[in-house]
Structures are given as C-alpha cells and as structure tokens.
Write an enzyme that holds these catalytic residues in place. Structure first.
Site, short mmCIF file in Angstrom:
data_model
loop_
_atom_site.label_atom_id
_atom_site.label_comp_id
_atom_site.label_asym_id
_atom_site.label_seq_id
_atom_site.Cartn_x
_atom_site.Cartn_y
_atom_site.Cartn_z
N ASP A 184 -37.80 19.42 47.63
CA ASP A 184 -36.29 19.52 47.81
C ASP A 184 -35.34 18.73 47.37
O ASP A 184 -34.00 18.74 47.23
CB ASP A 184 -36.42 19.58 49.32
CG ASP A 184 -36.99 20.34 50.17
OD1 ASP A 184 -37.97 20.12 50.80
OD2 ASP A 184 -36.66 21.82 50.07
N HIS A 218 -43.52 12.92 51.93
CA HIS A 218 -44.35 14.05 51.97
C HIS A 218 -45.43 13.78 52.70
O HIS A 218 -46.21 12.87 52.52
CB HIS A 218 -44.83 14.78 50.70
CG HIS A 218 -44.96 16.23 50.81
ND1 HIS A 218 -46.19 16.61 51.31
CD2 HIS A 218 -44.35 17.26 50.61
CE1 HIS A 218 -46.16 18.05 51.19
NE2 HIS A 218 -44.98 18.38 50.89
C1 SDX Z 1 -41.46 20.36 52.50
O1 SDX Z 1 -45.78 20.39 54.26
C2 SDX Z 1 -45.44 21.04 53.28
O2 SDX Z 1 -46.17 21.45 52.34
C3 SDX Z 1 -43.79 21.11 53.06
C4 SDX Z 1 -43.18 21.58 51.82
C5 SDX Z 1 -43.72 23.06 51.48
O3 SDX Z 1 -43.70 23.44 50.25
O4 SDX Z 1 -44.09 23.59 52.56
O5 SDX Z 1 -43.76 20.55 50.58
C6 SDX Z 1 -41.64 21.42 51.80
O6 SDX Z 1 -40.96 20.55 53.61
C7 SDX Z 1 -41.13 19.09 51.74
C8 SDX Z 1 -40.49 17.90 52.71
C9 SDX Z 1 -38.99 17.94 52.85
N1 SDX Z 1 -38.70 17.07 53.90
C10 SDX Z 1 -37.64 15.96 53.66
O7 SDX Z 1 -37.51 15.74 52.38
C11 SDX Z 1 -37.37 15.22 54.74
C12 SDX Z 1 -37.53 13.77 54.46
N2 SDX Z 1 -38.93 13.42 54.50
C13 SDX Z 1 -39.32 12.88 55.82
O8 SDX Z 1 -38.89 13.44 56.82
C14 SDX Z 1 -41.15 12.83 55.84
O9 SDX Z 1 -41.37 12.07 54.72
C15 SDX Z 1 -41.58 14.01 55.88
C16 SDX Z 1 -41.40 14.63 57.24
C17 SDX Z 1 -41.62 14.82 54.96
C18 SDX Z 1 -43.06 13.44 55.94
O10 SDX Z 1 -43.26 12.87 57.04
P1 SDX Z 1 -44.58 12.04 57.53
O11 SDX Z 1 -45.75 12.52 56.55
O12 SDX Z 1 -44.78 12.40 59.17
O13 SDX Z 1 -44.51 10.53 57.23
P2 SDX Z 1 -44.00 9.62 58.21
O14 SDX Z 1 -42.83 9.86 59.13
O15 SDX Z 1 -45.17 9.08 59.17
O16 SDX Z 1 -43.43 8.46 57.26
C19 SDX Z 1 -44.34 7.26 57.02
C20 SDX Z 1 -43.32 6.13 56.65
C21 SDX Z 1 -42.51 5.76 57.93
O17 SDX Z 1 -42.25 4.70 57.81
P3 SDX Z 1 -43.32 3.36 58.91
O18 SDX Z 1 -43.07 3.97 60.23
O19 SDX Z 1 -44.70 3.55 58.30
O20 SDX Z 1 -42.59 1.97 58.71
O21 SDX Z 1 -42.61 6.45 55.75
C22 SDX Z 1 -41.27 6.41 56.42
C23 SDX Z 1 -41.41 6.68 57.70
O22 SDX Z 1 -40.22 5.96 58.37
N3 SDX Z 1 -40.50 7.45 55.55
C24 SDX Z 1 -39.26 7.54 55.07
C25 SDX Z 1 -39.24 8.86 54.69
N4 SDX Z 1 -40.26 9.57 54.86
C26 SDX Z 1 -41.00 8.78 55.46
N5 SDX Z 1 -38.47 6.60 55.09
C27 SDX Z 1 -37.12 6.97 54.65
N6 SDX Z 1 -36.70 8.07 54.10
C28 SDX Z 1 -37.87 9.25 54.30
N7 SDX Z 1 -37.63 10.25 53.44
#
Ligand code: SDX
Length: 435
Positions: free
Chosen positions: A366, A309
């Site tokens: 989710d 998140h």
């Molecule tokens: C909702 O914003 C809100 O409030 C949203 C929400 C709401 O109520 O409105 O809470 C609802 O949208 C919840 C989120 C649902 N999405 C998912 O579950 C999709 C999977 N999650 C990821 O896509 C991700 O975690 C996000 C999009 C939710 C957050 O992305 P960020 O903050 O941009 O994090 P990032 O991409 O910068 O990740 C940081 C690191 C990265 O690795 P490095 O580059 O540092 O090595 O964490 C890794 C990412 O690759 N990472 C994951 C991951 N999420 C982040 N690796 C594997 N699986 C994941 N799910």
C-alpha cells in the site's frame, strides 16, 4: 515453581497418546494438526490474531515473509507482473494453471458476457448519498447481487459456482466505476468489449458518453499491473472473512460483500488511502523526522501507514514493482508528485532507523499504490475500491477452493474469562409501573 501449567511440545518420531501429527506442505512451515486437541485432551489452542494458525490447506498463493517471496500457483509475482495480464492471472488463481489460447478466449468471452449490471441494480446507486464512500457503495451493491442471482445458482453445482465466480470478476469494474461516477454526478458509461479488462475500468471511470475515450496504453498497463499485484495474498483478513462466511454455505455474492467490508479497514486494504492522507499530513520532507518520531511513540496512535506487515519481515515484493510503475507513469505524464519524493525519503530514513529495523517494518503493497493511482487520476477514496476489484479474483478462487473442503462450518472457540455461574437475585427493585 509457579502453579502455571505448560505443554512442552517437541517434534519427535515417538508416537503415544499425546502425539499430534505434523503436516508438511510443499513450501513454507510445517503445521501441527491440533484438530483433536480438544476432543482428546480437553485443551484449546489460544492464538488471537492467528499469528501461528494455519486455518486451512490451500494451493493458491504462497508467501514467504522472511524472504519477501510471493507466488501465485507457484509463479513469482514479479514474473506475472512483467509478462502476464490480470485476466490471465485471474484464470490461473481460479484454475491452478495458465490458460491455453482456447481457454483464454473462452474466459475472455465469459467475462465480456457478464460484465454488465442488471438495469435495476443501477437504481441502487441513486439510493446512496452523493458523498458516500465508494467502499460503502460496493459493499451494498455486491451484497445486493445476491437478490439477482441467488435463485439461479446452486452452489453444489460446479458449473453454477464457476459462473458465479466469473460474474463477480466481470461485474466489479462497472460497480467500482459507477460508485465513483455517481458520486461525481457524471453519467455512467457501460463496459465495451472492444476494450480489455483494465482499459474498460479506465474508460468507465474517466470516459464520457458523448465522446470516444482514447485509452493511454501506459496507464492501462500500469492499472493491469496494480490489479495483478493485488489479486491474492493467501489468508489475509478479507480472504479469511470470505472463507468464514462461505463455510456457512452463504451465497458467493454475500461472501464477497463481507470480504469488501473487511478489506476497507485502514490496517488492511484501506491503508493505501491512509498512506496518501499521511503523506499529505506530513506535507514536506522537512517534517519526516517528526512523523517518524510520532510513529515510534507508543503514546501516539500515529502509525507509518503503508509500513509493516503481519507476514513480510522483509520487502513486500509488490511494493518495489509499484514504486517503479509510479515513476514510469509520472514520467510518462510529465508529472512530478512531491508526495512521491516524501514517500521515497520517508522509506530511506525509516529503513535506517533502529525502531523499524528491529521490528522488520518495510514498505508494503500500500505504500506506493496510492501515489500511482493518484498519478493516474483516481480520487483517493477510490484506491481501496480498485484493490477490491483486483482481490475479487483471489476471493472467488478461495471460495471455489473451499467448496472441496469437508470440515464443515468454521467455528472458532474462545478462552472464557467472564463471570462464573451466578444466580438471579430473588428480591429485585419493584418494576417501574408506568401509570
Ligand atoms: C495489507 O495480510 C495481508 O496479506 C494484507 C495485504 C494483502 O495483500 O491482503 O498484504 C494488504 O493489508 C498490507 C498492510 C496494510 N496496512 C498498513 O500499512 C497499516 C500500517 N501497518 C500496521 O498497522 C501493521 O504493520 C500491520 C497491521 C500491517 C501488521 O500489524 P502486526 O503484524 O499486528 O504488527 P504489530 O502490530 O504486532 O507490530 C509489531 C510492532 C509493534 O511495536 P511493539 O509493540 O513491538 O513495540 O511494530 C510496530 C507495532 O507498534 N508497528 C508499527 C507499524 N506497524 C507495526 N509502528 C509504526 N508504524 C507502523 N506502520
């Protein structure tokens, strides 16, 4: 020393021409007011993804991602999920206070008055292919509401604004249910005001016109809890979309349609459907290690959907409540969903894995919501539609709140990295003269 330039910002009480005010909120981090950064210093602030940007002041929802705290108008989400109901929470988000019994009665009556759709809107559903995704239908139909109400509302009139907000909250269950029943070739049921808000959504989804629908109180309570948990979440992508659209003075129906479109993305509200597809793809507990390895592999686009998140670097308080509701409903229905077993084992393994610990990746709202909705009989492509029904309460609350802002249209700038000035070459290839 390289030729790069730096701004060294310190928080100080020394005031000079380079000073920028620090604004304190009631909770959470303070904010540097950079509104005059460009006009006084010719500098822009660069923040792709808005990781460090407060786009507005808001009093609606507070999230502390490090502590896993979520407050709606100061009330903890766990207490609202346990003691309140979605209509009361919608009132709280819109008005800032819990309703008195008289206010609640009036709000219920207003929702009951506006929960039907104009009969001509029902023809819109028939314009979609039967296999259209319900979110595609919802974007279209909610946007089309503009054609039915835009001339009877003046967004400068507070009463008109409130009526538009109530219309949207009231009509979303029928729009969501009709998106599903149309695709299933089933006759559409209408709302019945003998049911409460969540029970009406259930009876419109799963009832049939030729027989009474007996609402299962456990399912109605579970759905109401899901709606409460998804009602708002400060400046998430879809709420920011609504605010940006609203800043141009666009009508609220078009703004909410924009929010629905943004919510649909798998990185946002579309994640609940993506989680279930991921769990189905994993298929068994034995395949979890391979899935976790793929999620950690930078060369693999696979992500652990429902994990991570932008703000929560601790447990999303909503995911715990939903997990418990999923267990309650499965037990109540005497069902056993192997996907819940996979999800719980996946969470257990991931939370012990250095990759997830180091990046503070926890289950979000989710991760379990799809399992709960599936247990209740919702088809997978309806999961985000249910999220949209709930988040409409938050979206309209932010729309109402921003009507009192005075900064005008939201118009971000950019760091331009394209071509510098160049001129059109004199001689050019002769234009192709078509005989
Ligand atoms: C909702 O914003 C809100 O409030 C949203 C929400 C709401 O109520 O409105 O809470 C609802 O949208 C919840 C989120 C649902 N999405 C998912 O579950 C999709 C999977 N999650 C990821 O896509 C991700 O975690 C996000 C999009 C939710 C957050 O992305 P960020 O903050 O941009 O994090 P990032 O991409 O910068 O990740 C940081 C690191 C990265 O690795 P490095 O580059 O540092 O090595 O964490 C890794 C990412 O690759 N990472 C994951 C991951 N999420 C982040 N690796 C594997 N699986 C994941 N799910």
């Amino acid at each position: 020393m390289d030729d790069k330039k730096y701004v060294n910002a310190q928080i100080t009480d020394k005031l000079d021409e380079s000073s920028l005010p620090v604004l304190d909120g009631t909770l959470g981090p303070a904010a540097v007011d950079i509104q005059t950064l460009y006009s006084r210093h010719g500098l822009l602030a660069y923040d792709p993804g808005f990781r460090s940007t407060a786009s507005c002041k808001s009093s609606i929802t507070f999230v502390d991602g490090d502590k896993g705290v979520l407050l709606y108008r100061g009330y903890p989400i766990e207490e609202l999920a346990e003691h309140s109901d979605f209509v009361e929470v919608a009132y709280l988000l819109m008005h800032g206070e819990l309703p008195t019994p008289a206010q609640r009665h009036e709000f219920d009556a207003a929702i009951g008055m506006h929960n039907l759709l104009h009969e001509q809107i029902m023809t819109f559903f028939r314009g979609f292919r039967r296999d259209a995704h319900p979110m595609a239908v919802m974007v279209g139909v909610v946007g089309a509401l503009s054609a039915f109400y835009h001339d009877v509302m003046d967004i400068r009139n507070p009463e008109d604004r409130l009526r538009a907000a109530i219309r949207l909250i009231a009509k979303m269950p029928m729009i969501a249910a009709a998106s599903f029943t149309y695709s299933a070739g089933r006759p559409q049921r209408y709302p019945n005001n003998k049911y409460d808000y969540s029970s009406n959504l259930l009876q419109m989804m799963f009832g049939a016109p030729n027989q009474e629908y007996a609402v299962d109180p456990v399912l109605a309570r579970a759905l109401d809890c899901i709606l409460i948990l998804h009602a708002d979440h400060e400046q998430n992508a879809s709420t920011s979309t609504v605010r940006l659209a609203a800043s141009s003075g666009a009508n609220p129906f078009a703004c909410i349609a924009a929010g629905i479109a943004s919510l649909w993305g798998p990185a946002h509200g579309g994640a609940n459907e993506a989680v279930l597809k991921m769990l189905m793809e994993i298929g068994s507990v034995e395949n979890i290690p391979k899935a976790i390895a793929r999620a950690k592999d930078k060369n693999d686009s696979f992500r652990l959907m429902g994990f991570g998140h932008r703000i929560y670097k601790n447990f999303d308080p909503r995911s715990r409540v939903i997990q418990q509701q999923a267990k309650n409903v499965l037990t109540h229905l005497g069902k056993n969903d192997p996907l819940l077993d996979i999800a719980m084992r996946l969470e257990e393994i991931a939370l012990k894995d250095e990759y997830f610990i180091e990046r503070k990746l926890y289950p979000n709202v989710d991760f379990y919501s799809g399992i709960l909705l599936r247990a209740m009989g919702f088809p997978m492509n309806m999961f985000t539609a249910v999220f949209a029904v709930a988040r409409t309460a938050g979206w309209v609350s932010h729309w109402l709140e921003l009507q009192h802002e005075s900064h005008g249209i939201d118009r971000p700038r950019q760091l331009y990295v394209g071509s510098t000035l160049r001129h059109y070459p004199g001689e050019r290839q002769p234009k192709l003269v078509r005989k």
